[in-house]
Design an enzyme around this catalytic site. Structure first.
Site, PDB file in Angstrom:
ATOM      1  N   ARG A  10     -40.242 -52.183 -54.111  1.00 46.95           N
ATOM      2  CA  ARG A  10     -40.307 -51.051 -55.029  1.00 46.95           C
ATOM      3  C   ARG A  10     -38.920 -50.474 -55.270  1.00 46.95           C
ATOM      4  NH1 ARG A  10     -45.699 -50.876 -53.753  1.00 46.95           N
ATOM      5  NH2 ARG A  10     -46.911 -50.321 -55.584  1.00 46.95           N
ATOM      6  N   ASN A  11     -37.890 -51.166 -54.765  1.00 46.79           N
ATOM      7  CA  ASN A  11     -36.521 -50.722 -54.942  1.00 46.79           C
ATOM      8  C   ASN A  11     -36.025 -51.167 -56.320  1.00 46.79           C
ATOM      9  OD1 ASN A  11     -33.646 -50.787 -54.997  1.00 46.79           O
ATOM     10  ND2 ASN A  11     -33.589 -50.728 -52.768  1.00 46.79           N
ATOM     11  N   LYS A  14     -32.920 -53.354 -56.542  1.00 46.93           N
ATOM     12  CA  LYS A  14     -33.134 -54.759 -56.192  1.00 46.93           C
ATOM     13  C   LYS A  14     -33.823 -55.519 -57.308  1.00 46.93           C
ATOM     14  CE  LYS A  14     -33.366 -54.529 -51.153  1.00 46.93           C
ATOM     15  NZ  LYS A  14     -34.194 -54.791 -49.960  1.00 46.93           N
ATOM     16  N   ASP A  71     -35.099 -59.043 -47.544  1.00 51.12           N
ATOM     17  CA  ASP A  71     -34.755 -57.925 -46.675  1.00 51.12           C
ATOM     18  C   ASP A  71     -33.247 -57.998 -46.486  1.00 51.12           C
ATOM     19  OD1 ASP A  71     -35.398 -55.592 -45.207  1.00 51.12           O
ATOM     20  OD2 ASP A  71     -35.242 -56.717 -43.327  1.00 51.12           O
ATOM     21  N   SER A  72     -32.595 -56.899 -46.746  1.00 53.69           N
ATOM     22  CA  SER A  72     -31.135 -56.894 -46.770  1.00 53.69           C
ATOM     23  C   SER A  72     -30.624 -55.685 -46.022  1.00 53.69           C
ATOM     24  CB  SER A  72     -30.622 -56.812 -48.210  1.00 53.69           C
ATOM     25  OG  SER A  72     -31.184 -57.822 -48.986  1.00 53.69           O
ATOM     26  N   PHE A 154     -26.107 -50.066 -55.528  1.00 58.18           N
ATOM     27  CA  PHE A 154     -26.915 -49.052 -54.842  1.00 58.18           C
ATOM     28  C   PHE A 154     -26.639 -49.183 -53.361  1.00 58.18           C
ATOM     29  CE2 PHE A 154     -29.267 -52.941 -55.130  1.00 58.18           C
ATOM     30  CZ  PHE A 154     -29.976 -53.043 -53.959  1.00 58.18           C
ATOM     31  N   ASP A 157     -23.151 -49.993 -51.325  1.00 57.88           N
ATOM     32  CA  ASP A 157     -22.135 -50.584 -52.201  1.00 57.88           C
ATOM     33  C   ASP A 157     -20.863 -49.734 -52.327  1.00 57.88           C
ATOM     34  OD1 ASP A 157     -23.240 -53.068 -52.900  1.00 57.88           O
ATOM     35  OD2 ASP A 157     -24.505 -52.189 -54.467  1.00 57.88           O
ATOM     36  N   LYS A 177     -20.503 -58.987 -58.990  1.00 58.29           N
ATOM     37  CA  LYS A 177     -21.193 -58.791 -57.717  1.00 58.29           C
ATOM     38  C   LYS A 177     -22.161 -59.942 -57.452  1.00 58.29           C
ATOM     39  CE  LYS A 177     -24.255 -55.684 -55.168  1.00 58.29           C
ATOM     40  NZ  LYS A 177     -25.224 -54.586 -55.282  1.00 58.29           N
ATOM     41  N   HIS A 182     -24.385 -61.282 -51.074  1.00 50.35           N
ATOM     42  CA  HIS A 182     -25.357 -61.801 -50.121  1.00 50.35           C
ATOM     43  C   HIS A 182     -26.672 -62.123 -50.825  1.00 50.35           C
ATOM     44  CE1 HIS A 182     -25.769 -57.548 -50.651  1.00 50.35           C
ATOM     45  NE2 HIS A 182     -26.780 -57.403 -49.808  1.00 50.35           N
TER      46      HIS A 182
END
Lengths: 202, 202
Positions: A10-11, A14, A71-72, A154, A157, A177, A182
């Site tokens: 829900r980000n 992302k 997942d980061s 976000f 960063d 970016k 990653h």
């Protein structure tokens, strides 16, 4: 032709990043709210890979569609690799980017420069309704700076400078970016495997 | 006969604990403010032992008296051993016990029970004006609980339950705590070495 895949997040930051990264592979990402609004369970695994797989499995369970998830987080030398899997809730509640960043800088206020080494880590997972699954990891090495700079991106960063760069990842363009990040690395490694798994068997 | 030794801390909770622990050894602890009010530098070492030695050396430099110091903290499994040396400033500024504790509980809200293992660690250092120095470490194994209990002690005491106990260290009496605590262990190991170093050579 595009393939519809659920993105288990829900980000909004992302979602935007991954739509850019996966578009060239013919993947059409659907947000959770587009297909089956459910309340994702807490991320309780000790590793990025475990959480990414867990989120993708959960999305398949709720939607019946192929799902990808990531997942980061940021792993800081002076914090023994934390915030790590707790990056998004470092300040104690989920998703408050500014509070997380301010806390991190406060914790590191007296930490010498040479221990501000850090890396962004992303685990990208794909899970298919038939149970196939794959997870890959991307890493961007760098260091933290004490003064936030830049307005792109976000999360952390604004305080992360990739190795060999002078600008923070919030000062890079979206394209710059994605090329080194990653998340870019992880999802570019994941996409071909996902598409191969989804293509009709000969 | 008592020997006057400077204790390099401004933490009132630590002063009270260490006065209790060291009294039987004939050590009279002087607070920093009693002898030479100076502003201690930041604790920038990555280890408890490094910080304890640094604080004791600094106190000798400012006072010319023998000095003891400790650096202590809580190391949590789910946080890769953090807050660790940052325990006292975990919420981003020095010495706000309540903010530190609330933050830790917030970070651990979704972490499963089995990774709430934790330990209190204390490095105790003594430095003499002639340059002699010694540092020892004490560890109290235990686990965290999610609801603070008890009003004794300070810092993370209300959420730490020692191995084999049901009560938090904030529910133990001062004497009960001293007998098992990381700080009690470390300073009881330090005291005889300090007294031997201070006694006139034969």
């Amino acid at each position: 032709m595009t393939t519809r895949v659920v993105l288990a997040t829900r980000n909004a930051g992302k979602v935007a990043e991954l739509q850019r990264i996966l578009a060239p592979y013919g993947v059409e990402l659907l947000g959770l709210d587009d297909v089956a609004p459910y309340e994702p369970g807490p991320e309780t695994e000790p590793t990025f890979a475990g959480n990414a797989l867990g989120k993708a499995r959960e999305a398949v369970r709720h939607t019946g569609l192929p799902a990808v998830a990531d997942d980061s987080g940021v792993a800081v030398d002076a914090l023994n690799g934390m915030p790590g899997v707790l990056s998004a809730r470092w300040a104690g509640r989920q998703g408050d980017d500014r509070a997380n960043l301010d806390l991190l800088l406060g914790q590191l206020a007296d930490v010498p420069e040479e221990r501000l080494g850090a890396r962004f880590v992303c685990a990208a997972a794909a899970v298919l309704p038939d149970g196939q699954q794959v997870v890959v990891e991307g890493v961007l090495e760098g260091r933290l700076v004490r003064e936030p700079r830049g307005t792109n991106g976000f999360g952390y960063d604004p305080v992360f400078v990739p190795a060999g760069q002078q600008r923070t990842t919030a000062e890079l363009s979206a394209q710059e970016k994605d090329e080194i990040s990653h998340r870019g690395q992880a999802f570019r490694a994941l996409a071909p495997q996902l598409m191969a798994a989804l293509s009709p068997k000969g």
